[in-house]
Design a protein around this motif. Structure first.
Motif, PDB file in Angstrom:
ATOM      1  N   GLN A   1     -15.975  -5.356  -1.011  1.00 12.16           N
ATOM      2  CA  GLN A   1     -16.641  -5.599  -2.296  1.00 12.16           C
ATOM      3  C   GLN A   1     -15.872  -6.629  -3.111  1.00 12.16           C
ATOM      4  O   GLN A   1     -16.472  -7.496  -3.765  1.00 12.16           O
ATOM      5  CB  GLN A   1     -16.805  -4.290  -3.075  1.00 12.16           C
ATOM      6  N   TYR A   2     -14.542  -6.573  -3.047  1.00 18.61           N
ATOM      7  CA  TYR A   2     -13.708  -7.545  -3.759  1.00 18.61           C
ATOM      8  C   TYR A   2     -13.974  -8.961  -3.225  1.00 18.61           C
ATOM      9  O   TYR A   2     -14.211  -9.897  -3.996  1.00 18.61           O
ATOM     10  CB  TYR A   2     -12.226  -7.177  -3.594  1.00 18.61           C
TER      11      TYR A   2
ATOM     12  N   LYS B   1      -1.598 -10.225  -5.289  1.00 16.66           N
ATOM     13  CA  LYS B   1      -2.122  -8.914  -5.707  1.00 16.66           C
ATOM     14  C   LYS B   1      -2.719  -8.209  -4.502  1.00 16.66           C
ATOM     15  O   LYS B   1      -3.515  -8.784  -3.761  1.00 16.66           O
ATOM     16  CB  LYS B   1      -3.201  -9.094  -6.774  1.00 16.66           C
ATOM     17  N   SER B   2      -2.370  -6.906  -4.325  1.00 14.21           N
ATOM     18  CA  SER B   2      -2.859  -6.168  -3.157  1.00 14.21           C
ATOM     19  C   SER B   2      -4.124  -5.392  -3.452  1.00 14.21           C
ATOM     20  O   SER B   2      -4.236  -4.749  -4.497  1.00 14.21           O
ATOM     21  CB  SER B   2      -1.829  -5.137  -2.701  1.00 14.21           C
ATOM     22  N   ILE B   3      -5.031  -5.459  -2.490  1.00 11.68           N
ATOM     23  CA  ILE B   3      -6.259  -4.655  -2.579  1.00 11.68           C
ATOM     24  C   ILE B   3      -6.316  -3.801  -1.311  1.00 11.68           C
ATOM     25  O   ILE B   3      -6.188  -4.327  -0.193  1.00 11.68           O
ATOM     26  CB  ILE B   3      -7.507  -5.556  -2.683  1.00 11.68           C
ATOM     27  N   CYS B   4      -6.485  -2.492  -1.477  1.00  8.16           N
ATOM     28  CA  CYS B   4      -6.472  -1.562  -0.351  1.00  8.16           C
ATOM     29  C   CYS B   4      -7.798  -0.822  -0.238  1.00  8.16           C
ATOM     30  O   CYS B   4      -8.556  -0.755  -1.194  1.00  8.16           O
ATOM     31  CB  CYS B   4      -5.354  -0.543  -0.511  1.00  8.16           C
ATOM     32  N   GLU B   5      -8.014  -0.219   0.937  1.00  9.52           N
ATOM     33  CA  GLU B   5      -9.254   0.498   1.275  1.00  9.52           C
ATOM     34  C   GLU B   5     -10.348  -0.497   1.651  1.00  9.52           C
ATOM     35  O   GLU B   5     -10.808  -1.296   0.821  1.00  9.52           O
ATOM     36  CB  GLU B   5      -9.768   1.381   0.127  1.00  9.52           C
TER      37      GLU B   5
ATOM     38  N   GLU C   1     -17.165 -10.256  -4.408  1.00 11.64           N
ATOM     39  CA  GLU C   1     -17.238 -10.582  -5.841  1.00 11.64           C
ATOM     40  C   GLU C   1     -16.417 -11.814  -6.215  1.00 11.64           C
ATOM     41  O   GLU C   1     -16.741 -12.512  -7.171  1.00 11.64           O
ATOM     42  CB  GLU C   1     -16.810  -9.359  -6.666  1.00 11.64           C
TER      43      GLU C   1
ATOM     44  N   ASN D   1       0.843  -1.196   0.000  1.00  6.17           N
ATOM     45  CA  ASN D   1       0.000   0.000   0.000  1.00  6.17           C
ATOM     46  C   ASN D   1       0.876   1.243   0.000  1.00  6.17           C
ATOM     47  O   ASN D   1       0.890   2.007   0.969  1.00  6.17           O
ATOM     48  CB  ASN D   1      -0.956   0.007   1.201  1.00  6.17           C
TER      49      ASN D   1
ATOM     50  N   ASP E   1     -21.073   4.165   2.817  1.00  6.22           N
ATOM     51  CA  ASP E   1     -20.314   5.392   2.594  1.00  6.22           C
ATOM     52  C   ASP E   1     -20.604   6.405   3.708  1.00  6.22           C
ATOM     53  O   ASP E   1     -19.703   7.089   4.201  1.00  6.22           O
ATOM     54  CB  ASP E   1     -20.689   5.953   1.219  1.00  6.22           C
TER      55      ASP E   1
ATOM     56  N   ILE F   1       0.648   4.042  -1.557  1.00 10.76           N
ATOM     57  CA  ILE F   1      -0.026   5.337  -1.611  1.00 10.76           C
ATOM     58  C   ILE F   1      -0.428   5.808  -0.203  1.00 10.76           C
ATOM     59  O   ILE F   1      -0.154   6.921   0.194  1.00 10.76           O
ATOM     60  CB  ILE F   1      -1.291   5.277  -2.494  1.00 10.76           C
ATOM     61  N   HIS F   2      -1.122   4.938   0.545  1.00  8.88           N
ATOM     62  CA  HIS F   2      -1.631   5.351   1.851  1.00  8.88           C
ATOM     63  C   HIS F   2      -0.856   4.771   3.023  1.00  8.88           C
ATOM     64  O   HIS F   2      -0.917   5.288   4.126  1.00  8.88           O
ATOM     65  CB  HIS F   2      -3.099   4.931   2.012  1.00  8.88           C
TER      66      HIS F   2
ATOM     67  N   LYS G   1      -1.481   2.218   4.758  1.00  7.34           N
ATOM     68  CA  LYS G   1      -2.432   1.952   5.843  1.00  7.34           C
ATOM     69  C   LYS G   1      -2.951   0.530   5.794  1.00  7.34           C
ATOM     70  O   LYS G   1      -2.971  -0.097   4.717  1.00  7.34           O
ATOM     71  CB  LYS G   1      -3.639   2.888   5.696  1.00  7.34           C
TER      72      LYS G   1
ATOM     73  N   VAL H   1     -13.416  -1.198  -0.534  1.00  7.95           N
ATOM     74  CA  VAL H   1     -13.005  -1.833  -1.790  1.00  7.95           C
ATOM     75  C   VAL H   1     -12.709  -3.314  -1.514  1.00  7.95           C
ATOM     76  O   VAL H   1     -13.106  -4.190  -2.290  1.00  7.95           O
ATOM     77  CB  VAL H   1     -11.764  -1.125  -2.390  1.00  7.95           C
TER      78      VAL H   1
END
Lengths: 218, 224
Positions: free
Chosen positions: A72-73, A62-66, A76, A48, A99, A50-51, A53, A69
């Motif tokens: 939801q990933y 593969k990284s998924i952040c937030e 799915e 991560n 949100d 960018i953040h 965090k 997100v």
């Protein structure tokens, strides 16, 4: 080929808890790595950049952040026990309230334990107003997802382990103000995916006490 | 497909997102210009939580928050071209960058106009430019050599960023800075031209001169 799933997280984080609960609901096996946020691991900084965090979900490299997100990933990729409604309009409503929790609840909750006096009173009022809106959205349903946990339940329930901290620091009772929310929390805690994930609220309170001393909030 | 209305205002990039998405789906809609001062009864009733535009009214049922509206349009008009990628990982990347744009990048863009003093302005501009650099790298990874973030046609992330192009040009002219610099972000410069020329975008992207006049009236009102 077996899936490799790693979750970089921090034990009291409501954002990380969303990922933990979602993975548990879907029955996904994963490796949990608790981060020392004052000394972030090279893996966290790499996945991560960018953040920098938590949480970060690493799925087959593969990284998924937030957190939203990530949830939801997870929903799915692992299609059993869907967290999102089928109907597009209901889906939009679920996304709206998730949100809302992110935009409003976390901020005023944090301000309750970080401030004093008038600022704290304002934060308490805002916090209760947010919960009242969320009570309205729940209505008579057992869960936001209907009969089972859904997206909004997963996004909101992690804050339950922070309620004791907000109530103690803010000197108020959430149950008095928003009884339906507390009743909903109790129903969520009957689900293993939630009860096994949520840390002891007293431990969260101890940590906050420690953080307050560290940041000079007394 | 039912009665569709968009409650909004022509200068708003967030409102533009909804209109681009509807155009991509070839969906007819009525554009209702919101008065804002005071806010209309329709706005207050259809978005009681935030009282903000855009609001999409589909068969009179409101959907609020621009990125939620865009995803709703994608779900509710399944026969049109897809706005979200089909692969879950690509979707996660698009959503991640859309959240970055809304949570980090756009606030720094709007800070430029509101900055008090030269130092604050310069700092805000620096942040916008470094954000654009990150988005240039994101574009290279997401587009995989194609025309848009989403590939051959406009998708979620294109809409999320592209809606700000009018305001970027306005800021460049008013602040005398280059944000979309062909030397540093050549891919985004190319993408911006293609985005603005797209048939789904052209008629809803406000002219820079009109935005400048609007910005001057809003942020630098003539002294009484």
């Amino acid at each position: 080929m077996a899936d490799e799933v790693i979750l970089l997280d921090f034990w009291p984080s409501p954002f990380g808890l969303r990922a933990r609960i979602s993975l548990a609901e879907k029955g996904v096996e994963y490796e949990y790595k608790d981060e020392d946020l004052s000394n972030k691991s090279p893996l966290l900084l790499k996945s991560n950049p960018i953040h920098k965090k938590i949480p970060v979900l690493i799925h087959n490299g593969k990284s998924i952040c937030e957190s939203l997100v990530i949830v939801q990933y997870i929903n799915e990729v692992w299609k059993d026990k869907p967290l999102m409604p089928e109907d597009p309009y209901e889906r939009a409503q679920a996304r709206f309230w998730a949100d809302f929790v992110d935009k409003k609840l976390y901020d005023c909750g944090t301000r309750i334990w970080r401030s004093k006096g008038e600022a704290q009173d304002a934060a308490k009022k805002e916090f209760i107003d947010c919960l009242k809106l969320l009570e309205g959205e729940l209505g008579d349903k057992p869960f936001y997802g209907g009969k089972n946990l859904g997206y909004v339940d997963v996004v909101l329930v992690p804050f339950a382990c922070w309620f004791y901290t907000y109530e103690t620091d803010g000197n108020f009772s959430i149950e008095n103000e928003c009884p339906k929310i507390i009743a909903w929390v109790k129903r969520c805690m009957e689900k293993e995916s939630v009860s096994k994930a949520l840390p002891d609220p007293h431990k969260v309170y101890e940590l906050v006490g420690f953080l307050k001393k560290k940041h000079g909030v007394e | 497909m039912g009665e569709v209305k968009v409650l909004g205002a022509w200068p708003s990039p967030f409102v533009m997102r909804a209109r681009i998405a509807l155009n991509l789906k070839s969906a007819d809609y009525e554009f209702i210009q919101e008065t804002m001062n005071p806010k209309s009864q329709l706005l207050l009733e259809s978005n009681p939580v935030y009282k903000k535009i855009p609001v999409l009214l589909h068969n009179q049922r409101p959907v609020c928050e621009s990125m939620i509206i865009v995803q709703y349009i994608d779900d509710a008009w399944p026969t049109g071209p897809s706005i979200l990628p089909s692969d879950p990982y690509d979707r996660a990347i698009a959503r991640f960058w859309a959240a970055y744009i809304d949570d980090k990048w756009f606030p720094s863009l709007s800070t430029i106009a509101r900055a008090q003093g030269e130092e604050a302005r310069v700092e805000a501009i620096k942040q916008v430019i470094s954000g654009i650099q990150l988005l240039e790298e994101a574009f290279e990874k997401c587009s995989k050599g194609k025309s848009f973030f989403s590939g051959d046609s406009i998708g979620l992330l294109d809409i999320a960023l592209g809606c700000f192009l009018g305001w970027i040009k306005t800021t460049e002219k008013m602040a005398g800075v280059k944000i979309l610099d062909p030397e540093t972000v050549p891919h985004l410069v190319g993408w911006a031209e293609r985005f603005c020329a797209d048939s789904a975008v052209k008629e809803v992207m406000p002219e820079t001169e009109k935005l400048i006049a609007f910005a001057k009236a809003k942020f630098q009102p003539p002294s009484k």
